[in-house]
Design a protein around this motif. Structure first.
Motif, PDB file in Angstrom:
ATOM      1  N   VAL A 190       0.841  -1.201   0.000  1.00  0.00           N
ATOM      2  CA  VAL A 190       0.000   0.000   0.000  1.00  0.00           C
ATOM      3  C   VAL A 190       0.875   1.250   0.000  1.00  0.00           C
ATOM      4  O   VAL A 190       0.627   2.210  -0.748  1.00  0.00           O
ATOM      5  CB  VAL A 190      -0.950  -0.007   1.215  1.00  0.00           C
ATOM      6  CG1 VAL A 190      -1.652   1.347   1.352  1.00  0.00           C
ATOM      7  CG2 VAL A 190      -1.972  -1.125   1.078  1.00  0.00           C
ATOM      8  N   GLU A 191       1.898   1.257   0.847  1.00  0.00           N
ATOM      9  CA  GLU A 191       2.820   2.397   0.878  1.00  0.00           C
ATOM     10  C   GLU A 191       3.548   2.541  -0.451  1.00  0.00           C
ATOM     11  O   GLU A 191       3.809   3.660  -0.911  1.00  0.00           O
ATOM     12  CB  GLU A 191       3.820   2.214   2.019  1.00  0.00           C
ATOM     13  CG  GLU A 191       3.212   2.327   3.409  1.00  0.00           C
ATOM     14  CD  GLU A 191       4.248   2.145   4.490  1.00  0.00           C
ATOM     15  OE1 GLU A 191       5.367   1.666   4.178  1.00  0.00           O
ATOM     16  OE2 GLU A 191       3.957   2.480   5.655  1.00  0.00           O
ATOM     17  N   GLU A 240       2.442   1.689  -3.452  1.00  0.00           N
ATOM     18  CA  GLU A 240       1.531   2.261  -4.441  1.00  0.00           C
ATOM     19  C   GLU A 240       1.297   3.740  -4.193  1.00  0.00           C
ATOM     20  O   GLU A 240       1.174   4.532  -5.142  1.00  0.00           O
ATOM     21  CB  GLU A 240       0.211   1.482  -4.413  1.00  0.00           C
ATOM     22  CG  GLU A 240       0.348   0.051  -4.907  1.00  0.00           C
ATOM     23  CD  GLU A 240      -0.963  -0.713  -4.825  1.00  0.00           C
ATOM     24  OE1 GLU A 240      -1.970  -0.105  -4.401  1.00  0.00           O
ATOM     25  OE2 GLU A 240      -0.987  -1.904  -5.191  1.00  0.00           O
ATOM     26  N   SER A 241       1.233   4.125  -2.914  1.00  0.00           N
ATOM     27  CA  SER A 241       1.084   5.544  -2.587  1.00  0.00           C
ATOM     28  C   SER A 241       2.295   6.338  -3.052  1.00  0.00           C
ATOM     29  O   SER A 241       2.164   7.434  -3.615  1.00  0.00           O
ATOM     30  CB  SER A 241       0.867   5.712  -1.080  1.00  0.00           C
ATOM     31  OG  SER A 241       0.817   7.072  -0.729  1.00  0.00           O
ATOM     32  N   ASP A 259       2.205   6.875  -6.786  1.00  0.00           N
ATOM     33  CA  ASP A 259       1.309   7.949  -7.216  1.00  0.00           C
ATOM     34  C   ASP A 259       1.927   9.328  -6.980  1.00  0.00           C
ATOM     35  O   ASP A 259       1.702  10.258  -7.762  1.00  0.00           O
ATOM     36  CB  ASP A 259      -0.030   7.836  -6.499  1.00  0.00           C
ATOM     37  CG  ASP A 259      -0.885   6.692  -7.039  1.00  0.00           C
ATOM     38  OD1 ASP A 259      -0.574   6.214  -8.153  1.00  0.00           O
ATOM     39  OD2 ASP A 259      -1.828   6.271  -6.355  1.00  0.00           O
ATOM     40  N   ILE A 260       2.706   9.459  -5.904  1.00  0.00           N
ATOM     41  CA  ILE A 260       3.408  10.726  -5.670  1.00  0.00           C
ATOM     42  C   ILE A 260       4.401  10.990  -6.800  1.00  0.00           C
ATOM     43  O   ILE A 260       4.490  12.100  -7.342  1.00  0.00           O
ATOM     44  CB  ILE A 260       4.116  10.703  -4.301  1.00  0.00           C
ATOM     45  CG1 ILE A 260       3.096  10.645  -3.163  1.00  0.00           C
ATOM     46  CG2 ILE A 260       5.024  11.928  -4.150  1.00  0.00           C
ATOM     47  CD1 ILE A 260       3.729  10.470  -1.798  1.00  0.00           C
ATOM     48  N   PHE A 311      -1.756   7.623 -12.812  1.00  0.00           N
ATOM     49  CA  PHE A 311      -1.727   6.984 -11.501  1.00  0.00           C
ATOM     50  C   PHE A 311      -2.035   5.494 -11.638  1.00  0.00           C
ATOM     51  O   PHE A 311      -2.352   4.994 -12.718  1.00  0.00           O
ATOM     52  CB  PHE A 311      -2.740   7.641 -10.558  1.00  0.00           C
ATOM     53  CG  PHE A 311      -2.430   9.081 -10.262  1.00  0.00           C
ATOM     54  CD1 PHE A 311      -1.127   9.535 -10.211  1.00  0.00           C
ATOM     55  CD2 PHE A 311      -3.463   9.987 -10.026  1.00  0.00           C
ATOM     56  CE1 PHE A 311      -0.846  10.864  -9.941  1.00  0.00           C
ATOM     57  CE2 PHE A 311      -3.191  11.317  -9.754  1.00  0.00           C
ATOM     58  CZ  PHE A 311      -1.875  11.756  -9.708  1.00  0.00           C
ATOM     59  N   ASP A 341      -4.580   4.122 -10.010  1.00  0.00           N
ATOM     60  CA  ASP A 341      -5.931   3.947  -9.483  1.00  0.00           C
ATOM     61  C   ASP A 341      -6.718   2.863 -10.200  1.00  0.00           C
ATOM     62  O   ASP A 341      -7.403   2.055  -9.573  1.00  0.00           O
ATOM     63  CB  ASP A 341      -6.715   5.264  -9.568  1.00  0.00           C
ATOM     64  CG  ASP A 341      -6.106   6.329  -8.668  1.00  0.00           C
ATOM     65  OD1 ASP A 341      -5.336   5.941  -7.776  1.00  0.00           O
ATOM     66  OD2 ASP A 341      -6.392   7.525  -8.881  1.00  0.00           O
ATOM     67  N   TYR A 351      12.110   8.727  -3.183  1.00  0.00           N
ATOM     68  CA  TYR A 351      10.939   8.224  -2.458  1.00  0.00           C
ATOM     69  C   TYR A 351      11.144   6.727  -2.219  1.00  0.00           C
ATOM     70  O   TYR A 351      10.582   5.886  -2.922  1.00  0.00           O
ATOM     71  CB  TYR A 351       9.663   8.492  -3.261  1.00  0.00           C
ATOM     72  CG  TYR A 351       9.415   9.959  -3.498  1.00  0.00           C
ATOM     73  CD1 TYR A 351       8.733  10.737  -2.567  1.00  0.00           C
ATOM     74  CD2 TYR A 351       9.896  10.586  -4.651  1.00  0.00           C
ATOM     75  CE1 TYR A 351       8.526  12.093  -2.784  1.00  0.00           C
ATOM     76  CE2 TYR A 351       9.691  11.940  -4.867  1.00  0.00           C
ATOM     77  CZ  TYR A 351       9.000  12.690  -3.936  1.00  0.00           C
ATOM     78  OH  TYR A 351       8.802  14.036  -4.139  1.00  0.00           O
TER      79      TYR A 351
END
Length: 555
Positions: free
Chosen positions: A78-79, A81-82, A85-86, A95, A97, A405
């Motif tokens: 989850v992190e 994928e977040s 997206d950033i 993205f 999504d 990141y």
């Protein structure tokens, strides 16, 4: 007048470099060569030893430290994928999504299709490897008894008789007991070998399955092979040579002493010195003051150097590097359903990491907009029937942005080795101090000779989740002096394999300049261009440090 102050550097290297060997070991590769060479040998830092399978057990290739590896958890995904997206927002790409993970039963990813007519901006050679031949032919002389046996046998000639030995010698195939470097990474999965990497995430790879004694033995054997087979230095002549060890700041003092012991006692060099990798990198580019960012295969180090002295309180270690970018590249392609339906596993199959590294070096770059490329991907699931497939790789600017990141890299899949075998506050950066006799017990792995040797307490900060931008700013601002901070922000130096990623220097300049707070009085940020290939700068700088400022010599 002092000779060293008047001699031309090229003349000095010609006169003294031929008997001076520079060794720059890392987690992924070891760089070794004569000081007189322009570039060193760059060899994967690993060794594969043959196993004898037990009766009834099928021979298979294995990796010694495989039990330390793990898979990303659901929360880490989850992190990841977040973080993707950033990066996507910054790079102006779609993205995740509406993306769905491909089904394991799908013969081909649904987004793949034909790419014959796709016009890629990058043309690269086909990236293909061949399996290593694990056998060698041994010539054995035939004795008179041997010949009499063959004479009475049904077959008139011995097996594998050489054509040019007149029947007096014969050849037989024999398994190699040890295989080194890239050949060790390409051993077929059906062969009974165990691959070992003595250094992992910037430290000795000591674990329950990999003893300190075996780590040291593998280091000695790998280095001896490079010296003998690549540099052609006979073991009997090693006393005529001196060695320079260029070591990263992640190594603790105890590990440094063990490597010095290998160089002096086991390999037989007459003298040896140790230089810090950050300082050598600055000198390798002709600098005495710089913020050195060393992006290795598994560890990234940030250290500030002022007037030829590495500042220990500025040192940071980040547990990710070029190998993590390669693993991320595979995850991105699978997430976009562009990777062929191959059982690619860079953590457990070394040849898969090897091909991912090559794809990363050929295609990854940091640039705004969609970055795609066509590549021919080969399968190494089975050495007898490996296939290949042309595919369009997508979002190639996302993996290298993981340096900024790191959550998209998920470095926890390849964690550092356990640290219980020694104190974690030993390092080469600090002033000397005397330890108590009981701190490092003797009698384990040959440490007794170092009982009275001074130790160096560390303040090397280790961060898991911060990116390069935050690390650079934190390291420079920790100097506490505005005049020095201005110099360092104008002298950011990138070294290491991933430092040559197209667009990395520009994005670092921009992001550092943006993130510096307005009250810091910093007017300019500049990432300096390397004078030579960034991977070899610390190795070359080790020589220049030796004949320039003799900094932090431990022997």
């Amino acid at each position: 007048m002092d000779y060293l102050k008047t001699v031309v550097p090229s003349q000095l290297m010609a006169e003294r470099g031929s008997n001076l060997v520079v060794i720059n070991p890392g987690s992924g590769n070891v760089r070794m060569g004569f000081a007189s060479q322009d570039v060193p040998f760059n060899i994967p830092h690993c060794i594969a030893r043959r196993n004898n399978p037990q009766e009834g057990e099928e021979p298979r290739f294995s990796v010694r430290d495989q039990m330390l590896n793990c898979h990303a958890t659901s929360s880490q995904n989850v992190e990841r994928e977040s973080a993707y997206d950033i990066i996507a927002a910054l790079m102006k790409i779609p993205f995740l999504d509406d993306e769905e993970m491909p089904s394991p039963n799908q013969p081909l990813p649904p987004k793949m299709g034909r790419v014959d007519g796709f016009s890629s901006q990058q043309n690269r050679d086909d990236i293909k490897f061949t399996w290593t031949d694990v056998t060698e032919r041994i010539i054995k002389p035939s004795t008179s008894i041997d010949r009499s046996v063959y004479k009475d046998a049904e077959e008139d000639t011995p097996p594998s008789t050489s054509d040019d030995d007149n029947g007096h010698d014969f050849k037989e195939n024999k398994y190699k007991e040890m295989i080194f470097g890239e050949d060790a990474l390409k051993i077929p999965p059906s062969e009974s070998y165990c691959l070992s990497r003595p250094i992992r995430r910037g430290h000795f790879n000591v674990s329950h399955d990999y003893s300190l004694h075996q780590v040291l033995e593998d280091l000695r054997t790998i280095w001896n092979w490079v010296l003998t087979e690549k540099l052609h230095i006979n073991p009997r002549d090693r006393g005529l040579y001196s060695a320079i060890l260029v070591l990263g700041e992640t190594f603790d003092n105890r590990e440094i002493k063990e490597m010095l012991s290998i160089v002096l006692n086991d390999l037989g060099f007459s003298t040896a010195v140790v230089h810090q990798e950050a300082l050598a990198a600055a000198f390798g580019n002709g600098l005495s003051t710089a913020c050195v960012v060393n992006i290795g295969a598994q560890v990234t180090q940030v250290v500030c150097v002022e007037d030829g002295v590495a500042l220990p309180h500025t040192a940071l270690a980040l547990p990710y590097g070029g190998d993590d970018i390669s693993r991320c590249l595979l995850w991105v392609q699978r997430r976009h359903r562009t990777w062929p339906n191959f059982q690619t596993d860079p953590v457990s199959k070394p040849i898969d990491l090897l091909i991912l590294n090559k794809i990363k070096e050929s295609y990854s770059q940091i640039k705004t907009g969609s970055i795609d490329a066509v590549a021919l991907v080969h399968s190494y699931d089975n050495e007898r029937s490996g296939g290949h497939q042309k595919t369009r790789l997508s979002a190639l600017n996302v993996p290298p942005m993981g340096l900024l990141y790191p959550r998209v890299l998920v470095p926890e899949e390849y964690p550092p080795p356990p640290r219980s075998w020694f104190q974690d506050y030993d390092d080469m950066l600090e002033d000397t101090w005397q330890t108590s006799d009981g701190l490092y017990p003797s009698g384990n792995g040959g440490f007794g000779m170092w009982d009275s040797y001074p130790m160096f307490p560390t303040r090397l900060k280790k961060f898991e989740n911060i990116g390069l931008v935050e690390a650079i700013i934190s390291s420079v601002l920790s100097t506490g002096r505005v005049d020095l901070q201005r110099k360092l922000f104008c002298s950011i130096q990138l070294v290491g394999g991933a430092a040559s990623t197209t667009g990395l220097a520009q994005v670092l300049e921009q992001r550092v300049r943006t993130k510096i707070s307005a009250n810091q009085s910093i007017e300019k940020v500049e990432v300096l261009q390397s004078r030579t290939y960034p991977l070899f700068v610390p190795w070359k700088g080790g020589v220049q440090t030796q004949y320039g400022i003799r900094a932090n010599v431990l022997v």
